[in-house]
Every structure is written in structure tokens, then in C-alpha cells.
Design an enzyme around this catalytic site. Structure first.
Site, PDB file in Angstrom:
ATOM      1  N   ASP A   1       0.870  -1.164   0.000  1.00  0.00           N
ATOM      2  CA  ASP A   1       0.000   0.000   0.000  1.00  0.00           C
ATOM      3  C   ASP A   1       0.912   1.220   0.000  1.00  0.00           C
ATOM      4  O   ASP A   1       2.111   1.121   0.232  1.00  0.00           O
ATOM      5  CB  ASP A   1      -0.907  -0.030   1.243  1.00  0.00           C
ATOM      6  CG  ASP A   1      -2.102   0.906   1.078  1.00  0.00           C
ATOM      7  OD1 ASP A   1      -2.957   0.910   1.960  1.00  0.00           O
ATOM      8  OD2 ASP A   1      -2.144   1.624   0.057  1.00  0.00           O
TER       9      ASP A   1
ATOM     10  N   ASP B   1      -7.672  -7.625   0.689  1.00  0.00           N
ATOM     11  CA  ASP B   1      -6.730  -7.723   1.807  1.00  0.00           C
ATOM     12  C   ASP B   1      -7.449  -7.274   3.069  1.00  0.00           C
ATOM     13  O   ASP B   1      -8.345  -6.408   2.993  1.00  0.00           O
ATOM     14  CB  ASP B   1      -5.495  -6.836   1.575  1.00  0.00           C
ATOM     15  CG  ASP B   1      -5.709  -5.437   2.133  1.00  0.00           C
ATOM     16  OD1 ASP B   1      -6.344  -4.629   1.429  1.00  0.00           O
ATOM     17  OD2 ASP B   1      -5.280  -5.175   3.276  1.00  0.00           O
TER      18      ASP B   1
HETATM   19  N1  LIG Z   1      -4.292   3.336   0.189  1.00  0.00           N
HETATM   20  C1  LIG Z   1      -5.459   2.996   0.724  1.00  0.00           C
HETATM   21  N2  LIG Z   1      -5.527   1.951   1.588  1.00  0.00           N
HETATM   22  C2  LIG Z   1      -6.743   1.652   2.159  1.00  0.00           C
HETATM   23  C3  LIG Z   1      -6.817   0.616   3.140  1.00  0.00           C
HETATM   24  C4  LIG Z   1      -5.587  -0.168   3.572  1.00  0.00           C
HETATM   25  C5  LIG Z   1      -5.608  -1.536   2.904  1.00  0.00           C
HETATM   26  N3  LIG Z   1      -4.740  -2.473   3.647  1.00  0.00           N
HETATM   27  C6  LIG Z   1      -3.318  -2.178   3.532  1.00  0.00           C
HETATM   28  C7  LIG Z   1      -2.514  -2.984   4.515  1.00  0.00           C
HETATM   29  C8  LIG Z   1      -1.048  -2.699   4.278  1.00  0.00           C
HETATM   30  C9  LIG Z   1      -0.177  -3.440   5.259  1.00  0.00           C
HETATM   31  C10 LIG Z   1      -0.574  -3.163   6.690  1.00  0.00           C
HETATM   32  C11 LIG Z   1      -2.037  -3.372   6.944  1.00  0.00           C
HETATM   33  C12 LIG Z   1      -2.932  -2.689   5.941  1.00  0.00           C
HETATM   34  C13 LIG Z   1      -8.058   0.358   3.728  1.00  0.00           C
HETATM   35  N4  LIG Z   1      -8.403  -0.501   4.723  1.00  0.00           N
HETATM   36  C14 LIG Z   1      -9.718  -0.294   4.924  1.00  0.00           C
HETATM   37  N5  LIG Z   1     -10.444  -0.899   5.864  1.00  0.00           N
HETATM   38  C15 LIG Z   1      -9.835  -1.789   6.860  1.00  0.00           C
HETATM   39  C16 LIG Z   1     -10.947  -2.043   7.869  1.00  0.00           C
HETATM   40  C17 LIG Z   1     -10.481  -2.911   8.966  1.00  0.00           C
HETATM   41  C18 LIG Z   1     -10.870  -4.244   8.970  1.00  0.00           C
HETATM   42  C19 LIG Z   1     -10.473  -5.067   9.997  1.00  0.00           C
HETATM   43  C20 LIG Z   1      -9.657  -4.558  11.035  1.00  0.00           C
HETATM   44  C21 LIG Z   1      -9.266  -3.224  11.013  1.00  0.00           C
HETATM   45  C22 LIG Z   1      -9.676  -2.389   9.991  1.00  0.00           C
HETATM   46  N6  LIG Z   1     -10.249   0.612   4.104  1.00  0.00           N
HETATM   47  C23 LIG Z   1      -9.214   1.048   3.344  1.00  0.00           C
HETATM   48  C24 LIG Z   1      -9.154   2.050   2.369  1.00  0.00           C
HETATM   49  C25 LIG Z   1      -7.915   2.364   1.793  1.00  0.00           C
HETATM   50  C26 LIG Z   1      -7.800   3.445   0.830  1.00  0.00           C
HETATM   51  O1  LIG Z   1      -8.771   4.125   0.477  1.00  0.00           O
HETATM   52  N7  LIG Z   1      -6.558   3.718   0.350  1.00  0.00           N
END
Ligand SMILES: Nc1nc2c(CCNCC3CCCCC3)c3[nH]c(NCCc4ccccc4)nc3cc2c(=O)[nH]1
Length: 376
Positions: free
Chosen positions: A92, A271
Site C-alpha cells: 500500500d 486484503d
Molecule cells: N491506500 C489505501 N488503503 C486503504 C486501506 C488499507 C488496505 N490495507 C493495507 C494494509 C497494508 C499493510 C498493513 C495493513 C494494511 C483500507 N483498509 C480499509 N479498511 C480496513 C478495515 C479494517 C478491517 C479489519 C480490522 C481493522 C480495519 N479501508 C481502506 C481504504 C484504503 C484506501 O482508500 N486507500
């Protein structure tokens, strides 16, 4: 990077495909386990390959940039060499991690300034900078630098933020197209659709992203607290505009139910930290439903964790034993639970692939969702 669609479901937008990268092939729909500090928490590389059957994992730009830092990664020859994962890696762009980890961030046209959650040092992420960082990590798939708007979000803020994300995308593309890959294999850049949950903004953003004609496209700004129905409506709207012959990556999603629903809407890549995060709290996804292993009822249940799932941990260890480990806060408990949940998520998308090829994914989805989401 090539994407070939193989089967399509007659009653939904679901499809199976193969994504070919310089680090190997990825069968879609696919779930991508999330690594954070260069490892998928508590799981060995061999287990990721042999038990989880992971095909692609995520690296964490924000964390890796802060620790071990770019010079170590460069000297190692990139993240693949550093952590021994020789299959595809997606990173990301770091903006979302700054948003969720560092409460001292400021967003400006040039980029996002923040203080490290590790030592408080000051940093700035710009579109150009995160392209260079992802080049140095050596991700096969790099994400554009974007702003993920919160939910709910004022229409005015959503629009100005989306327009800035589009200007940042242009800067990312310019930087990406004018810098070489560092380690001899090709890397690709995915743009990200924003626009919160506003129909007109989502259409504008999906059209702008589609115009860039990149090798894959991502849907961002979701799984930020909006109701599931809002998420699904937005995915449907965006997928009608994104090119159907390129992979679609829904960022941060989600529960088994969200994933099956999104596959039916034409999403190919997912993911989420949920499998590993829930595992560490003792919440297990199994082929029979959801188990909170710390619950009294598993105290003397000596049956395997998940017989039907197969895989080493799920069949070798009993529910009672895993409950004991988790209550004793033994590290092995987190390792077993993480293996269970990750193996389950990869099993789920594999089942979906098989149902799509069999032509009855839409029928199968309903019954399967009901079974998997029930709490045992
Ligand atoms: N650029 C970018 N990344 C987003 C991410 C991170 C995706 N995971 C990356 C990954 C990289 C390595 C480290 C971990 C993350 C998101 N994650 C979520 N929801 C998670 C909702 C959630 C679900 C379960 C527990 C916590 C949060 N919405 C997201 C929207 C975006 C977005 O618009 N732009």
C-alpha cells in the site's frame, strides 16, 4: 503484468482469472495476507506457502520505511530478499497507515506530514516519495498515494479530497513512469478510486482512474465504517465503470460475507488484517462457523480445530488445546490461530473460484455465507 479472465458466473459479475507477475502467477479471486513489519504476524514463510497456500502477501510501506528503513531494504536487495518470500508482494502507499496509526498527521497539497509512532520523528509522504519507497521495497504491485476519506464525510470535503487524490495520482504516474525498477523485475502501479459514498463523485473518480489505463485498479475509501449496503452499492457503481479486463482490488475488505458479496460484484483481490487480528483475540473463522476459542464450551472439546479445512494446524491441534494456549497467552496459540484464520480465508476464495467455474457461485454464496457467519 498480464490478467486473463477464465470463467464468469452466469448469474452474477463474479469471474475467475490469472494474474501473472515476474514473481509468479496469482489465481483470482484472491485474498492477500497482510504483513506488517515484513512478516505476516506469527507465521513462517514455509507455513504461508504450504499450509495457508498464500499466493501474494502485502508489505507495509509505512512500517518498513520507518523500520528497518530504506537503506537496509536496499542493501538486502528488496523485501523479497529480506524476508525470503519469493512470490508476489503488493504494498500500500502508506497514506492509509499514516491515517490510522499516526494522530499527528497534516494533509497538504504537497503531501502528508506525520510523526513516527515509533520515536516521534517528523516525516513527510509525498506522491513522488512513496513511489520511490515502493520501488525500494520492490513490490510487484505498488499503490498510488491517495487520501482515504472517513465515513461519514461531508460532500464538499469528499470532493476536494478526491480531486487532490486525482492530482496526486498524476504525480505518482509521472514519477513511476520516469523511474526504473531497482532489482531487475517489473513492478506495476494501481490507481485508487475515491469519492466516499457519493454517486456522482464515485463515477467521476472511477472514470478518471479508468482513463489512466493502468494494469489493475483499486477501490479505496470503503470499509471505513459505512453500512455494508453502502459498500456494495458503491462497488457495483464503480465496477460498472472500471475496465472489466483488468483486476479490481477492494482495499481492506473484509469479513467472509463481505468478500463473497464483493466477488459477486466483480472484485478480484482482497486484503484485510481481520484474520490475523481476530486470531490474536481468539476469534476463529472455521468451515463450520465462527468460534471464540476462549469460551468455556471448548474446555474439553478434543476434536480438531477445523477437520474440514485440512492444513496442519487445523487438523493436528484440538479446540481444547488451542483454548488452553490462548488462555495461557502462549505465543504458539497466536501462531496456530493465525494459521487457522489465514488458511480459512484462502480456502474461502478457492471455494469461490471453484463455484464460479462450476457456474453456480450465486446460488452457493447465500447458503455458504449463512453457515460461515454463524457463531458456534
Ligand atoms: N491506500 C489505501 N488503503 C486503504 C486501506 C488499507 C488496505 N490495507 C493495507 C494494509 C497494508 C499493510 C498493513 C495493513 C494494511 C483500507 N483498509 C480499509 N479498511 C480496513 C478495515 C479494517 C478491517 C479489519 C480490522 C481493522 C480495519 N479501508 C481502506 C481504504 C484504503 C484506501 O482508500 N486507500
Amino acid at each position: 503484468m498480464q490478467f486473463t479472465i477464465q470463467a464468469t458466473d452466469p448469474e452474477s459479475k463474479a469471474r475467475t482469472g490469472v494474474l501473472s507477475t515476474d514473481h509468479g502467477l496469482i489465481e483470482t479471486p484472491i485474498f492477500m495476507p497482510v504483513g506488517t513489519a515484513g512478516t505476516v504476524k506469527a507465521v513462517h514463510q514455509r507455513e504461508l506457502v504450504e499450509d495457508v497456500r498464500a499466493e501474494i502477501i502485502l508489505g507495509n510501506t509505512y512500517h518498513l520505511y520507518l523500520r528497518p528503513g530504506l537503506s537496509v531494504l536496499e542493501k538486502a536487495g528488496g523485501l523479497h530478499r529480506f524476508n525470503g518470500w519469493n512470490r508476489p508482494i503488493l504494498t500500500d502507499s502508506g497514506g492509509y497507515q499514516v491515517y490510522s496509526l499516526s494522530n499527528t498527521r497534516k494533509i497538504k497539497e504537497d503531501g502528508v506530514t506525520f510523526k513516527s509512532h515509533i520515536d516521534g520523528s517528523k516525516h513527510i509522504f509525498t506522491p513522488e516519495g512513496v513511489m520511490d519507497i515502493q520501488r525500494t521495497i520492490g513490490a510487484d504491485i505498488m499503490m498510488a498515494f491517495d487520501e482515504c476519506t472517513p465515513y461519514p464525510c461531508e460532500y464538499g470535503y469528499a470532493r476536494t479530497s478526491m480531486e487532490m487524490t486525482h492530482r496526486w495520482l498524476t504525480r505518482c504516474i509521472e514519477r513511476f513512469d520516469s523511474t526504473p525498477a531497482k532489482y531487475g523485475y517489473q513492478q506495476t502501479l494501481f490507481p485508487i478510486v475515491q469519492g466516499s459514498t457519493y454517486k456522482d463523485l464515485r463515477q467521476q473518480s472511477a472514470e478518471f482512474v479508468a482513463e489512466q489505463q493502468r494494469e489493475g485498479n483499486a477501490i479505496g475509501g470503503l470499509a471505513v465504517g459505512e453500512p455494508a449496503e453502502e459498500m456494495y452499492k458503491t462497488i457495483e457503481l464503480v465496477n460498472a465503470i472500471l475496465p472489466s479486463d483488468k483486476p479490481r482490488y477492494l482495499m481492506g475488505v473484509g469479513t467472509p460475507e463481505n468478500i463473497l458479496e464483493a466477488i459477486a460484484l466483480g472484485v478480484d483481490m482482497f486484503d484485510c488484517v481481520m484474520p490475523t487480528r481476530n486470531a490474536r483475540h481468539g476469534v476463529l473463522f472455521t468451515t463450520q462457523g465462527i468460534i471464540n476459542i476462549k469460551n468455556e464450551r471448548w474446555k474439553d472439546d478434543f476434536s480438531p480445530i477445523d477437520e474440514e479445512l485440512g492444513g496442519y494446524a487445523s487438523t493436528f491441534y484440538s479446540k481444547a488445546y488451542l483454548r488452553h494456549l490462548m488462555r495461557s497467552e502462549e505465543i504458539l496459540g497466536a501462531q496456530i490461530a493465525s494459521l487457522q484464520n489465514l488458511t480459512f480465508y484462502l480456502w474461502l476464495v478457492k471455494q469461490a473460484r471453484q463455484q464460479i467455474i462450476g457456474g453456480n457461485f450465486a446460488k452457493w454464496k447465500g447458503a455458504m455465507t449463512k453457515k460461515l457467519m454463524q457463531r458456534l
